[in-house]
Design a protein around this motif. Structure first.
Motif, PDB file in Angstrom:
ATOM      1  N   ASP A  33      35.075  30.017  49.969  1.00 54.79           N
ATOM      2  CA  ASP A  33      34.589  30.570  48.708  1.00 54.79           C
ATOM      3  C   ASP A  33      35.521  30.233  47.549  1.00 54.79           C
ATOM      4  O   ASP A  33      35.200  30.511  46.398  1.00 54.79           O
ATOM      5  N   GLY A  34      36.687  29.658  47.866  1.00 50.75           N
ATOM      6  CA  GLY A  34      37.583  29.188  46.819  1.00 50.75           C
ATOM      7  C   GLY A  34      38.732  30.111  46.476  1.00 50.75           C
ATOM      8  O   GLY A  34      39.272  30.063  45.371  1.00 50.75           O
ATOM      9  N   LYS A  35      39.146  30.957  47.443  1.00 49.96           N
ATOM     10  CA  LYS A  35      40.242  31.908  47.155  1.00 49.96           C
ATOM     11  C   LYS A  35      41.531  31.181  46.836  1.00 49.96           C
ATOM     12  O   LYS A  35      42.213  31.491  45.854  1.00 49.96           O
ATOM     13  N   SER A  36      41.902  30.232  47.681  1.00 51.87           N
ATOM     14  CA  SER A  36      43.166  29.516  47.463  1.00 51.87           C
ATOM     15  C   SER A  36      43.127  28.686  46.188  1.00 51.87           C
ATOM     16  O   SER A  36      44.118  28.579  45.463  1.00 51.87           O
ATOM     17  N   THR A  37      41.964  28.098  45.895  1.00 54.43           N
ATOM     18  CA  THR A  37      41.820  27.327  44.653  1.00 54.43           C
ATOM     19  C   THR A  37      41.967  28.243  43.437  1.00 54.43           C
ATOM     20  O   THR A  37      42.598  27.892  42.443  1.00 54.43           O
ATOM     21  N   LEU A  38      41.399  29.438  43.524  1.00 54.36           N
ATOM     22  CA  LEU A  38      41.500  30.385  42.418  1.00 54.36           C
ATOM     23  C   LEU A  38      42.950  30.784  42.159  1.00 54.36           C
ATOM     24  O   LEU A  38      43.401  30.830  41.009  1.00 54.36           O
ATOM     25  N   ILE A  39      43.686  31.063  43.233  1.00 58.54           N
ATOM     26  CA  ILE A  39      45.091  31.436  43.057  1.00 58.54           C
ATOM     27  C   ILE A  39      45.875  30.265  42.480  1.00 58.54           C
ATOM     28  O   ILE A  39      46.732  30.435  41.606  1.00 58.54           O
ATOM     29  N   GLY A  40      45.567  29.064  42.949  1.00 57.13           N
ATOM     30  CA  GLY A  40      46.206  27.884  42.381  1.00 57.13           C
ATOM     31  C   GLY A  40      45.928  27.754  40.897  1.00 57.13           C
ATOM     32  O   GLY A  40      46.811  27.414  40.105  1.00 57.13           O
ATOM     33  N   ARG A  41      44.691  28.053  40.491  1.00 50.50           N
ATOM     34  CA  ARG A  41      44.327  28.000  39.080  1.00 50.50           C
ATOM     35  C   ARG A  41      45.084  29.050  38.271  1.00 50.50           C
ATOM     36  O   ARG A  41      45.567  28.791  37.165  1.00 50.50           O
ATOM     37  N   LEU A  42      45.200  30.268  38.814  1.00 50.84           N
ATOM     38  CA  LEU A  42      45.958  31.320  38.131  1.00 50.84           C
ATOM     39  C   LEU A  42      47.413  30.904  37.944  1.00 50.84           C
ATOM     40  O   LEU A  42      48.003  31.099  36.872  1.00 50.84           O
ATOM     41  N   LEU A  43      47.998  30.332  38.996  1.00 49.91           N
ATOM     42  CA  LEU A  43      49.393  29.897  38.912  1.00 49.91           C
ATOM     43  C   LEU A  43      49.559  28.760  37.911  1.00 49.91           C
ATOM     44  O   LEU A  43      50.521  28.730  37.132  1.00 49.91           O
ATOM     45  N   LEU A  44      48.607  27.829  37.905  1.00 53.14           N
ATOM     46  CA  LEU A  44      48.695  26.672  37.010  1.00 53.14           C
ATOM     47  C   LEU A  44      48.506  27.079  35.553  1.00 53.14           C
ATOM     48  O   LEU A  44      49.330  26.755  34.689  1.00 53.14           O
ATOM     49  N   ASP A  45      47.433  27.803  35.273  1.00 53.99           N
ATOM     50  CA  ASP A  45      47.117  28.122  33.880  1.00 53.99           C
ATOM     51  C   ASP A  45      48.041  29.179  33.285  1.00 53.99           C
ATOM     52  O   ASP A  45      48.132  29.306  32.062  1.00 53.99           O
ATOM     53  N   SER A  46      48.711  29.956  34.144  1.00 60.43           N
ATOM     54  CA  SER A  46      49.700  30.918  33.632  1.00 60.43           C
ATOM     55  C   SER A  46      51.095  30.300  33.617  1.00 60.43           C
ATOM     56  O   SER A  46      52.078  30.993  33.377  1.00 60.43           O
ATOM     57  N   LYS A  47      51.149  28.985  33.904  1.00 62.65           N
ATOM     58  CA  LYS A  47      52.407  28.221  33.873  1.00 62.65           C
ATOM     59  C   LYS A  47      53.456  28.819  34.813  1.00 62.65           C
ATOM     60  O   LYS A  47      54.627  28.990  34.451  1.00 62.65           O
ATOM     61  N   SER A  48      53.001  29.134  36.038  1.00 61.24           N
ATOM     62  CA  SER A  48      53.883  29.774  37.018  1.00 61.24           C
ATOM     63  C   SER A  48      54.250  28.856  38.177  1.00 61.24           C
ATOM     64  O   SER A  48      54.707  29.316  39.216  1.00 61.24           O
ATOM     65  N   ILE A  49      54.038  27.547  38.008  1.00 60.57           N
ATOM     66  CA  ILE A  49      54.461  26.594  39.030  1.00 60.57           C
ATOM     67  C   ILE A  49      55.346  25.541  38.382  1.00 60.57           C
ATOM     68  O   ILE A  49      55.253  25.274  37.174  1.00 60.57           O
ATOM     69  N   PHE A  50      56.216  24.953  39.199  1.00 64.04           N
ATOM     70  CA  PHE A  50      57.132  23.937  38.693  1.00 64.04           C
ATOM     71  C   PHE A  50      56.420  22.592  38.580  1.00 64.04           C
ATOM     72  O   PHE A  50      55.448  22.311  39.296  1.00 64.04           O
ATOM     73  N   GLU A  51      56.954  21.769  37.684  1.00 64.45           N
ATOM     74  CA  GLU A  51      56.330  20.470  37.434  1.00 64.45           C
ATOM     75  C   GLU A  51      56.305  19.604  38.684  1.00 64.45           C
ATOM     76  O   GLU A  51      55.320  18.913  38.951  1.00 64.45           O
TER      77      GLU A  51
END
Length: 435
Positions: A33-51
């Motif tokens: 259903d896209g749970k992991s993709t959604l969390i990845g999107r939250l992390l990416l768009d909130s700038k919470s992952i390293f380059e």
């Protein structure tokens, strides 16, 4: 001067971070259903992952021939998860925005791993159930909503994902919205929010979607940042399970005696009259210490050391409460059990039980019924609970438990069952009543 200013700014930022509100939320839903993709999107768009993390995910996505960045790779950490494209274990992720800190429990969607979902959601303030807009509500979507209701998760978000694959059709969203709202009336869900999103494209996740102008509600991130959770905790009934007796060895503090633990309910203040259970001895709070300083009050979920005016016999497993508002010790426990192992739970079975900081042994007196989490039917003919099944069970413990109903306090109303031979946790329980 500039170095001093920088140091002050860092100190202020650190203090502000400590004071920020914390939201724990768990994702749930069917496989893919896209749970992991959604969390990845939250992390990416909130700038919470390293380059470099993003570059690694982009490189892996390209090597697989994808024409998009597979954000699920940010959360599906187990090799077996990546190979199968599903979440197996509970993956915890941490991130923050300027207004709130978050702990995400990415729980499995497959029915085989329902026990893992229970583990991840047991401490959540909010449950996030995803459904595929093309599939609508599935059996597993309903199952997870029921479990979140049983776990008394106070806030629920239904995220209708993959709206881009149905051309952002409002009618599709409204149909799922109506169907789930009707289903939720059978459950104990105090707060429900339904949001149409596309985790892959980012629609209504952090930024509002230009494709769904017909939707006037909040984005997912806006809701997560603003949902009010402070009042969800019990601030009336004082509950302080003692985890450790603090007796420093140094000469400077040789007379110090305190009781460390996490506040499970109520507000503790110096001068309050309290009772220590199960002994029933009373005293007053002399002081409350947090790290290296004394505080004027303590409330859930603070971890503190409580000092009493009188030198009482207090040890791990005891409970500090208000004199006129204390739980009644009970050896007969009525609870809902989620069974987590292949060997079934049967009457007359003996297990170890851990409730707050108190440990004991328990005998299974009776299994009253097995709950069908899809239809909410109660099967009263069952004589055992199998893997991932939930049922109502009567237990008898060797020592009294200092418990509350789970509906009143999730900390003092829950316990785990342990196989004494292997030390493996085999069940999680939610107390209905003690007698």
């Amino acid at each position: 001067m500039s170095d001093l200013t920088t140091d002050l700014t860092k100190a202020e930022v650190a203090q502000e971070s400590r004071n920020m509100d914390l939201l724990r939320f768990a994702t749930a839903g069917s496989v893919d259903d896209g749970k992991s993709t959604l969390i990845g999107r939250l992390l990416l768009d909130s700038k919470s992952i390293f380059e470099d993390q993003l570059e690694a995910v982009e490189a892996t996505s390209q090597s697989k021939g994808y024409d998009y960045t597979d954000l699920a790779l940010l959360t599906d950490g187990l090799r077996s998860e990546r190979e199968q494209g599903i979440t197996i274990d509970v993956a915890y992720r941490y991130f923050a925005t300027p207004t709130r800190k978050f702990i995400i429990a990415d729980t499995p969607g497959h029915v085989q791993y329902t026990r893992n979902m229970v583990t991840g959601a047991s401490t959540a303030d909010l449950g996030l159930v995803l459904v595929d807009a093309r599939q609508g509500l599935t059996e597993q979507s309903r199952r997870h909503a029921v479990i979140l209701s049983l776990l008394r998760v106070p806030h629920l978000v239904l995220a209708v994902n993959k709206m881009d694959l149905v051309d952002y059709d409002q009618a599709v969203f409204e149909k799922i919205h109506a169907e789930f709202t009707q289903f939720a009336t059978k459950l104990n869900i105090p707060d429900l929010q339904v949001i149409p999103i596309s985790a892959l494209k980012g629609d209504n996740v952090v930024e509002r979607s230009a494709q769904m102008s017909w939707y006037s509600g909040p984005t997912l991130m806006h809701h997560l940042e603003n949902v009010h959770v402070a009042s969800d905790r019990d601030l009336v009934d004082v509950r302080f399970p003692v985890q450790y007796v603090v007796r420093p060895k140094s000469d400077e503090h040789h007379d110090y005696r305190g009781y460390g633990g996490m506040v499970a309910g109520g507000v503790l203040k110096p001068g309050d009259e309290v009772v220590v259970l199960p002994s029933g001895m009373t005293s007053k709070i002399a002081g409350i210490d947090l790290f290296d300083k004394e505080v004027t009050e303590a409330f859930p979920p603070m971890s503190v050391t409580v000092r009493l005016e009188d030198d009482l016999d207090v040890s791990r497993g005891d409970l500090i409460a208000r004199v006129n508002n204390a739980p009644k010790p009970s050896q007969d426990i009525d609870a809902m059990i989620c069974w987590m192992t292949n060997e079934p739970l049967r009457p007359r079975q003996k297990l170890a039980i851990k409730h707050t900081t108190r440990s004991a042994r328990a005998l299974v007196k009776d299994i009253q019924y097995r709950l069908d989490v899809n239809t909410l039917h109660r099967d009263q003919e069952t004589r055992e609970l199998g893997l991932n099944e939930i049922g109502r069970v009567q237990l008898r413990t060797t020592v009294p438990l200092l418990c509350d109903p789970y509906s009143k306090n999730r900390a003092t109303g829950s316990f785990i069952l342990i196989d004494e031979a292997t030390g493996v946790t085999v069940g999680a329980g939610m107390i209905n009543t003690g007698s």
